[in-house]
Design an enzyme around this catalytic site. Sequence first.
Site, PDB file in Angstrom:
ATOM      1  N   ARG A 185       7.134 -42.876  26.147  1.00  0.00           N
ATOM      2  CA  ARG A 185       7.332 -41.431  26.264  1.00  0.00           C
ATOM      3  C   ARG A 185       8.451 -40.978  25.322  1.00  0.00           C
ATOM      4  NH1 ARG A 185       5.899 -42.418  31.983  1.00  0.00           N
ATOM      5  NH2 ARG A 185       8.052 -42.827  32.567  1.00  0.00           N
ATOM      6  N   PHE A 201      -5.243 -37.774  30.151  1.00  0.00           N
ATOM      7  CA  PHE A 201      -4.878 -38.455  31.393  1.00  0.00           C
ATOM      8  C   PHE A 201      -3.369 -38.260  31.616  1.00  0.00           C
ATOM      9  CE2 PHE A 201      -8.372 -40.961  29.487  1.00  0.00           C
ATOM     10  CZ  PHE A 201      -9.341 -40.823  30.471  1.00  0.00           C
ATOM     11  N   ALA A 253     -11.872 -36.107  31.356  1.00  0.00           N
ATOM     12  CA  ALA A 253     -11.408 -36.331  29.989  1.00  0.00           C
ATOM     13  C   ALA A 253     -12.565 -36.534  29.012  1.00  0.00           C
ATOM     14  CB  ALA A 253     -10.475 -37.535  29.948  1.00  0.00           C
ATOM     15  N   ASP A 273      -4.017 -42.376  27.561  1.00  0.00           N
ATOM     16  CA  ASP A 273      -3.406 -43.329  28.496  1.00  0.00           C
ATOM     17  C   ASP A 273      -4.136 -43.258  29.836  1.00  0.00           C
ATOM     18  OD1 ASP A 273      -1.602 -45.089  29.751  1.00  0.00           O
ATOM     19  OD2 ASP A 273      -0.347 -43.406  30.417  1.00  0.00           O
ATOM     20  N   CYS A 313      -3.442 -49.891  30.893  1.00  0.00           N
ATOM     21  CA  CYS A 313      -2.650 -50.513  31.964  1.00  0.00           C
ATOM     22  C   CYS A 313      -3.520 -51.438  32.808  1.00  0.00           C
ATOM     23  CB  CYS A 313      -2.001 -49.445  32.843  1.00  0.00           C
ATOM     24  SG  CYS A 313      -3.184 -48.415  33.745  1.00  0.00           S
TER      25      CYS A 313
END
Length: 367
Positions: A185, A201, A253, A273, A313
């Site tokens: 970030r 996202f 999305a 993400d 992730c």
Amino acid sequence: MKGEGKAGDLAVIFSFKKNKFIGVGLYDPDSPIRIRVLHQGSPAQINNDFFRARTQDAKKVREALLATDTNGYRLLHGENDGFPGLVVDVYAGVAVIKVYSPVWFPWLSGLIPVIVEAAAAETAVFRCARNVEKAAAALGFIDGQVIHGELADEDVVFREHGLSFVANVVHGHKTGFFLDHRANRRRIGQLAKGHDVLDVFSYAGGFSVHALGGGARRVVSLDISAPALAMARRNVVLNFGEERRHETLAEDAFVALERMQKKGETFGVVIVDPPSFAKREKEVPGALDAYRRINKLAVPLVEPGGILLAASCSARVPAEDFFRVVEAVLTASGRKWTLLEKTAHDDDHPIGFPEGAYLKSGYYRLN
């Protein structure tokens, strides 16, 4: 351990053949992982002093991060810090202790003051995974319960590299916020100046806030969850007092990116993400296909000379497979691209074993 054992009993792993101590852990009778290993090699006494020393060791790993204008961090990162099945996140003096295995319940009364001391916390909140809620309730623990001090407001405002965010420590997802992407970030904030930014996202707007803080011209937060976008708007207003350069879009999305592509929209920075696409091994092929599809939709939205941040992730998806899929998409697009860097977890999410390396991100410049 001889005979039947209960969750949290100490279990010694010993080789009778070699007459040698191997390790010691906490017995987890109802889990595929029957022993949550705490220590191996030489014998050790497992008590509050053992956990205090280990917690202080974990705190030292975070010293560089805590020297910045940041007071939201992960103090204990499960197995990676030697606490299998236990996570502790700290938000501005509120320690959130999340239990993922019942092995920790017999040890909690001694652990709580140890954690509070290491975190210099005024308050501690108990959170637990769904699979241990019944066991917790039987012992008087309820998800979201304040177990030390007082909590004036379940929405806790904390700082991340000088920017402010809200973590709902009682009802929020996980412990209230996702801390692992902090360094990414911050990096997006450094890259965003003067650009239009698309945060796909976006969840609670972590990337969006940093992009605005870095001087982005315009930021679009895209997420299917209206409540998540409400939190993103709240975080933006918390930092900048208004939403003049911030837009939110509550939409799937895949659908939104296709529509944007048809309209010819482009952005100087696009962040993709998604949540984990693979919770189980059998879901990995589908996850790789989802990464291929979403990044194929994102690439045309990156303006010439712009940057794509592609992240995953999904712990089950190896980094090499994820990057192979993303880079195949970039090559197939016909555009020239350059890998700027690949990143993993921030410092407060150390990697203690290969499977612990779940987060992977790639920054690509597209011409």
